[in-house]
Motif scaffolding. Structure first.
Motif, PDB file in Angstrom:
ATOM      1  N   THR A   1       8.656   7.641   6.645  1.00 54.41           N
ATOM      2  CA  THR A   1       8.207   7.560   8.030  1.00 54.41           C
ATOM      3  C   THR A   1       8.692   6.236   8.592  1.00 54.41           C
ATOM      4  N   GLN A   2       8.378   5.971   9.843  1.00 57.27           N
ATOM      5  CA  GLN A   2       8.802   4.716  10.467  1.00 57.27           C
ATOM      6  C   GLN A   2       7.834   3.603  10.081  1.00 57.27           C
ATOM      7  N   GLN A   3       7.994   3.111   8.871  1.00 56.85           N
ATOM      8  CA  GLN A   3       7.106   2.089   8.327  1.00 56.85           C
ATOM      9  C   GLN A   3       7.555   0.714   8.822  1.00 56.85           C
ATOM     10  N   GLU A   4       6.677   0.046   9.595  1.00 61.42           N
ATOM     11  CA  GLU A   4       7.046  -1.181  10.286  1.00 61.42           C
ATOM     12  C   GLU A   4       6.217  -2.394   9.861  1.00 61.42           C
ATOM     13  N   SER A   5       5.179  -2.202   9.043  1.00 64.10           N
ATOM     14  CA  SER A   5       4.244  -3.296   8.756  1.00 64.10           C
ATOM     15  C   SER A   5       3.830  -3.269   7.293  1.00 64.10           C
ATOM     16  N   ILE A   6       3.779  -4.478   6.696  1.00 64.83           N
ATOM     17  CA  ILE A   6       3.309  -4.604   5.319  1.00 64.83           C
ATOM     18  C   ILE A   6       2.574  -5.927   5.171  1.00 64.83           C
ATOM     19  N   CYS A   7       1.538  -5.950   4.349  1.00 63.88           N
ATOM     20  CA  CYS A   7       0.862  -7.203   4.013  1.00 63.88           C
ATOM     21  C   CYS A   7       0.158  -7.062   2.688  1.00 63.88           C
ATOM     22  N   PHE A   8      -0.067  -8.184   2.020  1.00 64.34           N
ATOM     23  CA  PHE A   8      -0.855  -8.204   0.803  1.00 64.34           C
ATOM     24  C   PHE A   8      -2.335  -8.252   1.165  1.00 64.34           C
ATOM     25  N   LEU A   9      -3.106  -7.317   0.644  1.00 63.83           N
ATOM     26  CA  LEU A   9      -4.557  -7.381   0.760  1.00 63.83           C
ATOM     27  C   LEU A   9      -5.108  -8.329  -0.295  1.00 63.83           C
ATOM     28  N   ASN A  10      -4.506  -8.292  -1.459  1.00 62.22           N
ATOM     29  CA  ASN A  10      -4.772  -9.229  -2.552  1.00 62.22           C
ATOM     30  C   ASN A  10      -3.488  -9.322  -3.370  1.00 62.22           C
ATOM     31  N   ASN A  11      -3.524  -9.996  -4.491  1.00 60.12           N
ATOM     32  CA  ASN A  11      -2.291 -10.213  -5.250  1.00 60.12           C
ATOM     33  C   ASN A  11      -1.665  -8.935  -5.790  1.00 60.12           C
TER      34      ASN A  11
ATOM     35  N   ASP B   1       5.897  -9.987   3.515  1.00 58.63           N
ATOM     36  CA  ASP B   1       4.720 -10.813   3.259  1.00 58.63           C
ATOM     37  C   ASP B   1       4.862 -11.452   1.889  1.00 58.63           C
ATOM     38  N   ILE B   2       4.076 -12.506   1.670  1.00 57.49           N
ATOM     39  CA  ILE B   2       4.012 -13.181   0.379  1.00 57.49           C
ATOM     40  C   ILE B   2       2.589 -13.043  -0.149  1.00 57.49           C
ATOM     41  N   SER B   3       2.443 -12.882  -1.453  1.00 58.57           N
ATOM     42  CA  SER B   3       1.123 -12.693  -2.051  1.00 58.57           C
ATOM     43  C   SER B   3       0.285 -13.955  -1.914  1.00 58.57           C
ATOM     44  N   PRO B   4      -1.043 -13.831  -1.936  1.00 59.07           N
ATOM     45  CA  PRO B   4      -1.913 -15.003  -1.795  1.00 59.07           C
ATOM     46  C   PRO B   4      -1.638 -16.098  -2.818  1.00 59.07           C
ATOM     47  N   ASP B   5      -1.209 -15.725  -4.038  1.00 59.40           N
ATOM     48  CA  ASP B   5      -0.918 -16.740  -5.040  1.00 59.40           C
ATOM     49  C   ASP B   5       0.511 -17.272  -4.948  1.00 59.40           C
ATOM     50  N   GLY B   6       1.297 -16.761  -3.985  1.00 57.58           N
ATOM     51  CA  GLY B   6       2.653 -17.240  -3.764  1.00 57.58           C
ATOM     52  C   GLY B   6       3.665 -16.797  -4.796  1.00 57.58           C
ATOM     53  N   LYS B   7       3.310 -15.842  -5.638  1.00 63.43           N
ATOM     54  CA  LYS B   7       4.191 -15.461  -6.743  1.00 63.43           C
ATOM     55  C   LYS B   7       5.031 -14.220  -6.474  1.00 63.43           C
ATOM     56  N   ARG B   8       4.725 -13.500  -5.402  1.00 59.28           N
ATOM     57  CA  ARG B   8       5.475 -12.290  -5.072  1.00 59.28           C
ATOM     58  C   ARG B   8       5.797 -12.260  -3.594  1.00 59.28           C
TER      59      ARG B   8
END
Length: 286
Positions: free
Chosen positions: A253-263, A212-219
């Protein structure tokens, strides 16, 4: 012996009552047992996420609150779950479903489905547009073992394009991931190779399973089974040219999903594997 029995019983009860160990991840909630194979996740509000499951599961997208409880679901029309592996979103709230899981590197029907912002949709069905693509570097289906580079479980949206990070299945394992981009518009495309990334050489933990990419596009954050690769200070489309930070979350563990909640906050979900997983976690980057 009789005097020792109550003490031993107390110690046993206390040991059983200890909280599970999640390393540096913060446990947020348990995902329903009906959703044991969460493979992609995206945040569309401060209090909810949308998730999907992978191959063999329904052509559905599900909304959870941040305790992992099911709120809503849609059947995705005009879409087939050949192997759904990740979710992304654009600036208008449209969601993209990565139908590009390719364990054996033999698929010729790779695609991404685009649906309108499900937070705004009524009913229980949602229409999808199809973005088809192929990797021009792949000549054989499957290629030889040393070139098994065309599985994919990770992507994100940025500036009109979808950036795909492939999952390495080479033998011997090299840890190399390829980075491709395609337009985020309905149609059929030749994916453009824009870079590469070397994670590490332990296949059990080092293959990229989400991004995923952060909401501000910086990470940009890439996920492995217990690792996060965080990129910052980049310019242009190859984010790997920026500053890389490798984070061991100390939970395998079998970690399959990641997302930014905020920056500054990441959400992570893992699949059910025997008695472990099916959890929603958070991780603070500060």
């Amino acid at each position: 012996m009789n005097r020792l029995a109550p003490i031993l019983l107390l110690l046993f009860v206390q040991a059983c009552a200890q909280k599970p160990w999640y390393g540096d991840l913060k446990f947020e909630g348990k995902i329903p047992s009906s959703l044991s194979e969460v493979s992609g996740m995206v945040s569309t509000s401060p209090s909810t996420v949308w998730i999907i499951e992978d191959n063999g599961n329904k052509d559905h997208i599900y909304s959870l609150n941040l305790k992992g409880q099911l709120i809503k679901e849609f059947k995705v029309k005009n879409a087939k779950n050949n192997d759904w592996e990740d979710l992304a979103k654009d600036d208008q709230g449209n969601i993209y479903i990565g139908n590009f899981g390719n364990n054996h590197n033999d698929r010729k029907n790779l695609s991404i489905y685009k649906i309108p912002n499900p937070d705004l949709e009524p009913g229980n069905k949602i229409e999808a547009e199809k973005i088809a693509f192929y990797y021009p570097e792949q000549k054989k289906f499957p290629p030889k073992k040393s070139e098994l580079l065309f599985d994919c479980e990770a992507f994100f949206y940025n500036n009109g394009f979808l950036y795909l990070i492939t999952k390495n299945r080479t033998r011997p394992y090299t840890g190399k991931a390829l980075i491709y981009k395609i337009p985020a518009v309905e149609g059929s495309y030749e994916a453009e190779l824009v870079g590469g990334f070397l994670s590490c050489t332990n296949q059990k933990f080092c293959s990229v399973t989400a991004a995923d990419i952060s909401p501000d596009g910086k990470r940009v954050a890439l996920l492995g089974s217990g690792y996060i690769w965080l990129f910052s200070n980049f310019s242009g489309e190859d984010f790997t040219k920026g500053t890389q930070r490798t984070i061991d979350v100390k939970h395998r563990t079998q970690q399959e999903s990641i997302c930014f909640l905020n920056n500054n906050t990441l959400l992570i979900a893992d699949e059910q594997s025997q008695t472990k997983g099916r959890n929603l976690y958070s991780y603070s980057l500060d």
